[in-house]
Design an enzyme around this catalytic site. Structure first.
Site: not given
Ligand code: G6P
Ligand code: MN
Length: 436
Positions: A198, A169, A92, A258
């Site tokens: 997103h 979510d 990532r 997003y």
């Molecule tokens: C939200 C999105 C997810 C994503 C996450 C990232 O919940 O719906 O698809 O993976 O945010 O969160 P983070 O804390 O890992 O950046």
């Molecule tokens: Mn998501």
């Protein structure tokens, strides 16, 4: 009543304690067994320590089985909750940093970072579905694996009959925050929304107790005052702050947050720090917390509690599972083949719309209205670029990948698309299919 067994795939994730606590605490979806499955043994071992502590201290009588063996993980299972991350946080970090090096948006699921992750997920998730088909063909897969549209499109092509529900979510996250910030109750809401994952917009938010569409007043409140981001980490707070700019310039619909990556890539790049991206933040917080908690448990035999709570992310997927198991016909935002749900968008797009969920699976609503040209145009380019990437995966096609990268709306020209693609091919050599 049947004893329900759930496997969490990608159990080493920092989201697992919250998901398990949501499973253990809820009143209506009772599980007799939770299996923790991950291909990374060290992380799975750590999670086992945490989850067994939670079960023991909470006095729950749910069996916990930890395994890296797919046969043990899936045989006789009813539900698989997937939150795998192919390549983990290390990859990532590369998804975020490579595009930034070229002045482009570097993000986990959007822009070229999302495409890089998409190429890994198509392979990793297909392998997971193969195993589930082999050992538990009747099991329902409830999928959180990102980037969701690309993953859902892949599964639809490769396993048209798989019992899978693709969920995100983000919309409930936005809704909860709007409720908390401006004093509404989400239980009273019937929301109408359309988009890709997103990448979407609310059309209306009908509040049953107030008997009116509250979306226009929410947009106004966001534009005037912003959300209440108290207690939120810095990068999410900034994301929600950026939503104000979207509602100010495009006040007709409440957007998914997003969209900032596609509407204001310039702003996002400016706000990014290539030496410390979101992946670094998560390694230093969520992942470190796992390690610290394991140490705490191991070094303190009399310890009574740890800092994990049930959460919305876990509860959402459990509510979907419950709606299948108990035929509740509840409404959720899910990622499904369009097939006319959005009438003026191509039939074969993979879209995110409200759906009813029952014992037979997912029944998307039909919007019954055409979406405006601005949204349609943005979505059409996105659908085409994502489809080209999925083609590239199935056909091992460098050409299609280059087309996908070029068409991505965060990319200004094909030269830079090619540079990023070539670098990503090298960096992802252990994870992508070969492109020729
Ligand atoms: C939200 C999105 C997810 C994503 C996450 C990232 O919940 O719906 O698809 O993976 O945010 O969160 P983070 O804390 O890992 O950046
Ligand atoms: Mn998501």
């Amino acid at each position: 009543m049947k004893n329900i067994k759930v496997t969490i795939a990608g159990a080493g994730s920092g989201y697992t304690p919250g998901m398990v606590l949501s499973l253990l605490k809820n009143e209506y979806f009772k599980v007799s067994e939770i299996r923790l499955y991950d291909i990374d043994k060290d992380r799975n071992d750590d999670m086992e320590v945490i989850i067994k502590f939670i079960v023991e201290k909470g006095g729950y009588c749910t069996d916990i089985i930890k395994t890296e063996n797919p046969e043990t993980a899936f045989s006789g299972i009813d539900f698989v909750f997937s939150q795998i991350r192919a390549g983990g946080m290390k990859m990532r970090e590369k998804d975020e940093k490579i595009p930034l090096k070229y002045g482009l948006v570097g993000q986990e699921t959007c822009g070229l970072g999302g495409f890089s992750y998409g190429m890994r997920s198509m392979k990793g998730f297909s392998e997971l579905v193969d195993l589930i088909q082999k050992y538990a063909p009747e099991a329902w897969i409830l999928n959180y694996t990102n980037p969701e549209t690309i993953v859902a499109e892949t599964v639809r092509r490769k396993y048209p009959n798989a019992r899978i529900v693709n969920a995100c979510d983000m919309t409930i996250g936005i809704e909860e925050l709007a409720c908390r910030s401006f004093g509404y109750d989400r239980n009273n809401w019937i929301v109408n929304y359309y988009g890709l994952n997103h990448f979407g917009w609310y059309k209306s938010i009908y509040d049953v107790s107030l008997q009116r569409d509250v979306m226009p007043e929410i947009i106004e409140k966001i534009t005037m005052n912003g959300f209440d981001t108290d207690g939120m980490d810095k990068s999410w707070a900034l994301t929600y702050e950026n939503m104000r700019k979207i509602t100010k310039n495009f006040p007709t619909n409440l957007p998914n947050n997003y969209l900032e990556y596609y509407l204001y890539p310039n702003l996002i790049v400016e706000e990014s720090d290539i030496s410390y991206t979101r992946a670094n933040m998560i390694m230093d917080s969520r992942l470190k917390k796992i390690k610290d908690t394991v140490k705490l448990i191991k070094n303190n035999p009399n310890l009574n509690s740890i800092d994990y709570q049930d959460d919305l992310h876990g509860q959402y997927i459990i509510d979907i599972a419950d709606s299948i198991l108990n035929n509740k016909n509840r409404r959720f935002m899910l990622i499904v083949p369009n097939k006319g749900a959005i009438p003026n968008l191509r039939e074969d797009a993979t879209v995110e719309v409200p759906c009813y969920v029952n014992a037979k699976g997912v029944e998307p609503i039909r919007l019954g209205y055409d979406i405006p040209d601005f949204h349609k145009g943005l979505m059409e380019a996105q659908v085409a670029s994502e489809k080209l990437l999925v083609d590239a995966f199935f056909e091992n096609s460098y050409q299609k990948a280059l087309e996908a990268f070029t068409l991505n709306q965060t990319v200004p020209n094909s030269d830079v698309a090619k540079k990023v693609l070539d670098e990503m091919i090298v960096e992802n050599k252990d994870y992508w299919v070969e492109l020729r």
